[in-house]
Design an enzyme around this catalytic site. Structure first.
Site, PDB file in Angstrom:
ATOM      1  N   CYS A 203       0.900  -1.833   0.294  1.00 49.76           N
ATOM      2  CA  CYS A 203       0.307   0.000   0.212  1.00 49.76           C
ATOM      3  C   CYS A 203       1.203   0.624   0.193  1.00 49.76           C
ATOM      4  O   CYS A 203       1.680   1.908   1.156  1.00 49.76           O
ATOM      5  CB  CYS A 203      -0.765  -0.382   1.332  1.00 49.76           C
ATOM      6  SG  CYS A 203      -2.697   1.138   1.380  1.00 49.76           S
TER       7      CYS A 203
ATOM      8  N   CYS B  98      -0.468   4.196   2.323  1.00 48.03           N
ATOM      9  CA  CYS B  98       0.166   4.051   3.799  1.00 48.03           C
ATOM     10  C   CYS B  98       1.192   4.350   3.748  1.00 48.03           C
ATOM     11  O   CYS B  98       1.832   4.649   5.280  1.00 48.03           O
ATOM     12  CB  CYS B  98      -0.252   2.371   3.959  1.00 48.03           C
ATOM     13  SG  CYS B  98      -2.230   2.074   3.647  1.00 48.03           S
ATOM     14  N   ASP B  99       2.635   3.745   2.497  1.00 47.81           N
ATOM     15  CA  ASP B  99       3.998   3.537   3.292  1.00 47.81           C
ATOM     16  C   ASP B  99       4.747   4.059   2.761  1.00 47.81           C
ATOM     17  O   ASP B  99       6.107   4.239   3.449  1.00 47.81           O
ATOM     18  CB  ASP B  99       4.224   2.401   3.413  1.00 47.81           C
ATOM     19  CG  ASP B  99       3.318   1.069   4.258  1.00 47.81           C
ATOM     20  OD1 ASP B  99       2.823   1.582   5.372  1.00 47.81           O
ATOM     21  OD2 ASP B  99       2.979   0.025   4.526  1.00 47.81           O
TER      22      ASP B  99
END
Length: 332
Positions: free
Chosen positions: A156, A159-160
């Protein structure tokens, strides 16, 4: 939200939640799955006064239990570890009165009400069901994915991505998701290496042009990742040209695998409507094609796939359940 007249609320607390009564088999609401959507649905349903059961599966918590630091979930100024966030959600749901049993659902019967939800050891009945079984990212099948999961390997970018500022990043895939993630990651990376098994992209023309014109993206055609190396964290990715057999080692801080997701819906294949990829088809808001059966989170959401959106869908499903049960009671 109005509570059903026949519902009860269990007395629990955060530190010492009530031990589930495993002899009880009839509930107002059964929630299948225990990620952010399932736990949030449990909080809302129980708080509304419905007798609610979450069947969490063998490994409760969803994808976040395999995540290290979560920086983008509101309310945690300094971030929170994924497993800790799931533990807190579980405790909050229990405090509201939700019964949570860590058992895996093996079959369902949505042909008539009360609906039946079967585990390996018990059969439960419910007036309404929320499906919150999520989706899992497709993996490369390399040992290094497990070794460096949360230590460089991610599924993701949203997300990261910010964890990899000023580093070289590798993205695997050639569809819309991969191109979207590669383009997004150029905000942080010095170079994004896009690894694709074919000689041309499968993404839409507009997205292809955007990526091909981005000088931060370097394409490796007809190639596949064969190994992931590092010490405490991922440091290198080995790629192989599938036509020549030549192997190249790239120094990179992050590897993002973007080759699709698998919704966890095989269990419901003959029970509710699914699309060609196995995602739950929603007819209205969180309603499936079966009246009284709802869905929340990544099991139907192929676009966002965030903890916060999954939790939002859990809230929406619970509100829709309340409306459904209230209207059903009025008809009786």
């Amino acid at each position: 939200m109005a509570a059903d007249a026949g519902a009860t609320v269990l007395e629990t607390n955060d530190d010492n939640p009530k031990t589930p009564d495993k002899s009880k088999t009839k509930f107002d609401v059964v929630i299948i799955g225990a990620g952010p959507s399932g736990y949030t649905a449990g909080i809302y349903c129980s708080r509304a006064g419905y007798d609610t059961l979450i069947l969490s599966g063998i490994l409760p918590g969803g994808q976040l239990v395999n995540t290290t630091e979560v920086e983008n979930y509101p309310g945690f100024e300094n971030g929170i570890m994924g497993p800790d966030l799931m533990i807190d959600m579980r405790k909050q749901s229990q405090r509201m009165g939700t019964t949570i049993i860590d058992d895996e659902v093996v079959n369902v019967d949505f042909r008539r009400t009360p609906f039946k939800v079967l585990t390996a050891s018990e059969e439960y009945e419910a007036r309404a069901v929320i499906i919150a079984t999520g989706a899992n990212p497709r993996k490369l099948g390399l040992e290094g994915e497990q070794t460096f999961g949360g230590k460089g390997v991610s599924y993701c970018a949203t997300c990261d991505g910010p964890f990899f500022r000023n580093q070289e990043i590798v993205v695997v895939g050639g569809g819309d998701s991969a191109i979207e993630e590669a383009t997004f990651l150029t905000k942080f990376a010095t170079t994004v290496h896009l690894i694709h098994r074919r000689s041309e992209l499968r993404a839409s023309k507009v997205m292809q042009e955007r990526a091909l014109n981005n000088n931060k993206i370097k394409f490796h055609w007809d190639s596949a990742v064969t190994d992931i190396k590092g010490n405490q964290k991922m440091q290198q990715v080995v790629i192989k040209n599938l036509k020549t057999g030549e192997e190249t080692t790239l120094d990179a801080g992050g590897l993002f695998v973007a080759i699709g997701h698998e919704p966890n819906t095989k269990l419901f294949k003959s029970q509710i409507e699914l699309d060609d990829e196995g995602y739950v088809v929603l007819k209205n808001k969180t309603h499936t094609n079966i009246e009284g059966v709802f869905a929340a989170g990544d099991v139907h959401d192929r676009s966002y796939r965030q903890a916060i959106t999954a939790a939002g869908f859990g809230c929406m499903a619970a509100i829709d359940v309340d409306k459904y049960l209230t209207e059903s009671a009025d008809k009786q």
